[in-house]
Design a protein around this motif. Structure first.
Motif, PDB file in Angstrom:
ATOM      1  N   GLU A 127       0.849  -1.195   0.000  1.00 44.78           N
ATOM      2  CA  GLU A 127       0.000   0.000   0.000  1.00 44.78           C
ATOM      3  C   GLU A 127       0.880   1.240   0.000  1.00 44.78           C
ATOM      4  O   GLU A 127       1.724   1.399   0.882  1.00 44.78           O
ATOM      5  CB  GLU A 127      -0.931   0.009   1.218  1.00 44.78           C
ATOM      6  CG  GLU A 127      -1.935   1.147   1.213  1.00 44.78           C
ATOM      7  CD  GLU A 127      -2.878   1.078   2.401  1.00 44.78           C
ATOM      8  OE1 GLU A 127      -4.035   1.481   2.255  1.00 44.78           O
ATOM      9  OE2 GLU A 127      -2.449   0.615   3.478  1.00 44.78           O
ATOM     10  N   LYS A 128       0.710   2.092  -1.006  1.00 47.19           N
ATOM     11  CA  LYS A 128       1.473   3.329  -1.178  1.00 47.19           C
ATOM     12  C   LYS A 128       2.965   3.037  -1.283  1.00 47.19           C
ATOM     13  O   LYS A 128       3.451   2.723  -2.355  1.00 47.19           O
ATOM     14  CB  LYS A 128       1.142   4.302  -0.056  1.00 47.19           C
ATOM     15  CG  LYS A 128      -0.291   4.808  -0.122  1.00 47.19           C
ATOM     16  CD  LYS A 128      -0.569   5.835   0.949  1.00 47.19           C
ATOM     17  CE  LYS A 128      -1.998   6.349   0.850  1.00 47.19           C
ATOM     18  NZ  LYS A 128      -2.320   7.319   1.914  1.00 47.19           N
ATOM     19  N   GLU A 137       2.108   4.506 -12.360  1.00 50.36           N
ATOM     20  CA  GLU A 137       1.326   5.465 -11.577  1.00 50.36           C
ATOM     21  C   GLU A 137      -0.086   4.954 -11.284  1.00 50.36           C
ATOM     22  O   GLU A 137      -1.021   5.730 -11.140  1.00 50.36           O
ATOM     23  CB  GLU A 137       1.284   6.826 -12.288  1.00 50.36           C
ATOM     24  CG  GLU A 137       2.668   7.423 -12.479  1.00 50.36           C
ATOM     25  CD  GLU A 137       2.643   8.710 -13.289  1.00 50.36           C
ATOM     26  OE1 GLU A 137       1.577   9.037 -13.838  1.00 50.36           O
ATOM     27  OE2 GLU A 137       3.688   9.376 -13.376  1.00 50.36           O
ATOM     28  N   ARG A 138      -0.216   3.661 -11.190  1.00 49.52           N
ATOM     29  CA  ARG A 138      -1.507   3.061 -10.849  1.00 49.52           C
ATOM     30  C   ARG A 138      -1.269   1.597 -10.496  1.00 49.52           C
ATOM     31  O   ARG A 138      -0.232   1.024 -10.810  1.00 49.52           O
ATOM     32  CB  ARG A 138      -2.487   3.135 -12.031  1.00 49.52           C
ATOM     33  CG  ARG A 138      -2.025   2.357 -13.256  1.00 49.52           C
ATOM     34  CD  ARG A 138      -3.032   2.366 -14.388  1.00 49.52           C
ATOM     35  NE  ARG A 138      -2.520   1.744 -15.584  1.00 49.52           N
ATOM     36  CZ  ARG A 138      -2.402   0.446 -15.788  1.00 49.52           C
ATOM     37  NH1 ARG A 138      -2.771  -0.392 -14.837  1.00 49.52           N
ATOM     38  NH2 ARG A 138      -1.909  -0.036 -16.907  1.00 49.52           N
ATOM     39  N   ILE A 139      -2.243   1.021  -9.835  1.00 48.32           N
ATOM     40  CA  ILE A 139      -2.237  -0.416  -9.603  1.00 48.32           C
ATOM     41  C   ILE A 139      -3.690  -0.885  -9.586  1.00 48.32           C
ATOM     42  O   ILE A 139      -4.525  -0.309  -8.890  1.00 48.32           O
ATOM     43  CB  ILE A 139      -1.507  -0.770  -8.293  1.00 48.32           C
ATOM     44  CG1 ILE A 139      -1.443  -2.276  -8.104  1.00 48.32           C
ATOM     45  CG2 ILE A 139      -2.117  -0.093  -7.092  1.00 48.32           C
ATOM     46  CD1 ILE A 139      -0.515  -2.702  -6.988  1.00 48.32           C
ATOM     47  N   SER A 159      -3.224  -8.051 -12.867  1.00 48.30           N
ATOM     48  CA  SER A 159      -2.255  -7.425 -11.980  1.00 48.30           C
ATOM     49  C   SER A 159      -1.594  -8.464 -11.075  1.00 48.30           C
ATOM     50  O   SER A 159      -0.379  -8.416 -10.824  1.00 48.30           O
ATOM     51  CB  SER A 159      -2.933  -6.350 -11.131  1.00 48.30           C
ATOM     52  OG  SER A 159      -2.009  -5.741 -10.261  1.00 48.30           O
ATOM     53  N   HIS A 188       3.947  -5.426  -7.319  1.00 46.68           N
ATOM     54  CA  HIS A 188       2.852  -4.449  -7.320  1.00 46.68           C
ATOM     55  C   HIS A 188       3.411  -3.037  -7.158  1.00 46.68           C
ATOM     56  O   HIS A 188       2.918  -2.088  -7.792  1.00 46.68           O
ATOM     57  CB  HIS A 188       1.877  -4.739  -6.177  1.00 46.68           C
ATOM     58  CG  HIS A 188       0.972  -5.903  -6.420  1.00 46.68           C
ATOM     59  ND1 HIS A 188       0.266  -6.077  -7.590  1.00 46.68           N
ATOM     60  CD2 HIS A 188       0.633  -6.954  -5.616  1.00 46.68           C
ATOM     61  CE1 HIS A 188      -0.469  -7.174  -7.509  1.00 46.68           C
ATOM     62  NE2 HIS A 188      -0.256  -7.720  -6.324  1.00 46.68           N
ATOM     63  N   ALA A 189       4.414  -2.891  -6.300  1.00 47.40           N
ATOM     64  CA  ALA A 189       5.019  -1.574  -6.093  1.00 47.40           C
ATOM     65  C   ALA A 189       5.652  -1.067  -7.383  1.00 47.40           C
ATOM     66  O   ALA A 189       5.530   0.121  -7.726  1.00 47.40           O
ATOM     67  CB  ALA A 189       6.070  -1.646  -4.983  1.00 47.40           C
ATOM     68  N   GLU A 219       4.731  -1.781 -10.401  1.00 46.63           N
ATOM     69  CA  GLU A 219       3.618  -1.359 -11.268  1.00 46.63           C
ATOM     70  C   GLU A 219       3.091   0.002 -10.823  1.00 46.63           C
ATOM     71  O   GLU A 219       2.791   0.864 -11.652  1.00 46.63           O
ATOM     72  CB  GLU A 219       2.506  -2.407 -11.214  1.00 46.63           C
ATOM     73  CG  GLU A 219       1.362  -2.136 -12.167  1.00 46.63           C
ATOM     74  CD  GLU A 219       0.290  -3.212 -12.140  1.00 46.63           C
ATOM     75  OE1 GLU A 219      -0.488  -3.276 -13.105  1.00 46.63           O
ATOM     76  OE2 GLU A 219       0.227  -3.982 -11.164  1.00 46.63           O
ATOM     77  N   TYR A 220       3.000   0.194  -9.517  1.00 48.06           N
ATOM     78  CA  TYR A 220       2.484   1.445  -8.967  1.00 48.06           C
ATOM     79  C   TYR A 220       3.398   2.624  -9.315  1.00 48.06           C
ATOM     80  O   TYR A 220       2.946   3.675  -9.766  1.00 48.06           O
ATOM     81  CB  TYR A 220       2.345   1.312  -7.452  1.00 48.06           C
ATOM     82  CG  TYR A 220       1.941   2.567  -6.727  1.00 48.06           C
ATOM     83  CD1 TYR A 220       0.619   2.999  -6.721  1.00 48.06           C
ATOM     84  CD2 TYR A 220       2.886   3.322  -6.039  1.00 48.06           C
ATOM     85  CE1 TYR A 220       0.239   4.150  -6.050  1.00 48.06           C
ATOM     86  CE2 TYR A 220       2.523   4.478  -5.369  1.00 48.06           C
ATOM     87  CZ  TYR A 220       1.191   4.882  -5.376  1.00 48.06           C
ATOM     88  OH  TYR A 220       0.831   6.032  -4.714  1.00 48.06           O
TER      89      TYR A 220
END
Length: 232
Positions: free
Chosen positions: A74-75, A131-133, A139, A123-124, A126-127
């Protein structure tokens, strides 16, 4: 003298890195050791990403935070679970699908104090790179590819094979939740949030993906895959 000190420091860093990965893929009882080793694994992953994508902002901290989601990103934070803090219902799930209490605890360590940390770092990536997940089947598949390829880069073939054997064993015991007329991709993309709250449903998808990716001989190495998926 200075050269000797620097060489000794470098040796200690290399030794610590090796010990952190050696301890990984096991069920931790010490929360301090879990976070310490988790951050070391994360640091190596981040170093590998920045070498491939030097201009990418990619910094993630790893903390202890046991929830029913077990492990998640998360974040800018990867949240790790400690077995002693896992709720009884989830422990029972592992006991059931792995076949015994001993195997259930071992399977938890292999996946949730092991394989899934670079999955969450996938996931990080990709984020930070896109700039999104998205919470979707695609995903999760992407993150699982990242994790398997990265662990191969770390020469963890033995540990991946153990994960594969347990994934096959556990997946075989899980009922197929996908309604007739829908693909697994459609079902999990449309019902992602609900699926994450049911270990039988979410486990069916995650273990199946692991099996498919592990058996896929067409995948490139980690560096090539990251280069192919970095933001242009």
């Amino acid at each position: 003298m200075i050269k000797s000190i620097l060489l000794s420091f470098a040796f200690l860093v290399i030794t610590y890195k090796a010990n952190a990965q050696k301890n990984w893929f096991k069920t931790y009882t010490d929360s301090v050791a879990l976070v310490k080793d988790g951050n070391q694994v994360s640091a190596q992953f981040i170093k590998d990403i920045k070498r491939i994508c030097p201009n990418l902002k990619f910094d993630v901290k790893t903390i202890l935070h046991t929830t029913p989601y077990l492990i998640y990103f998360e974040k800018d934070t990867a949240h790790l679970p400690l077995w002693a803090q896992v709720i009884p219902e989830q422990k029972s799930f592992f006991y059931e699908v792995a076949g015994s209490e001993a195997d259930g605890k071992k399977a938890f360590g292999l996946f949730f104090n092991g394989f899934y940390l670079p999955h969450e770092l996938g996931h990080a990536f990709e984020y930070f790179s896109k700039e999104r997940i998205d919470g979707s089947y695609q995903s999760e598949y992407f993150a699982n590819i990242v994790a398997i390829l990265w662990w191969k880069k770390q020469h963890k073939e033995k540990e991946l094979k153990e994960c594969y054997d347990y994934a096959r064993k556990m997946w075989a015991k899980l009922p197929n939740p996908v309604p007739e007329g829908m693909t697994i991709e459609e079902y999990f993309s449309k019902n992602y949030e609900q699926a994450t709250q049911n270990p039988y449903v979410y486990g069916y998808m995650q273990f199946k993906q692991f099996i498919l990716i592990y058996e896929d001989k067409s995948l490139p190495d980690f560096d090539t895959f990251i280069q192919q998926n970095a933001k242009k």
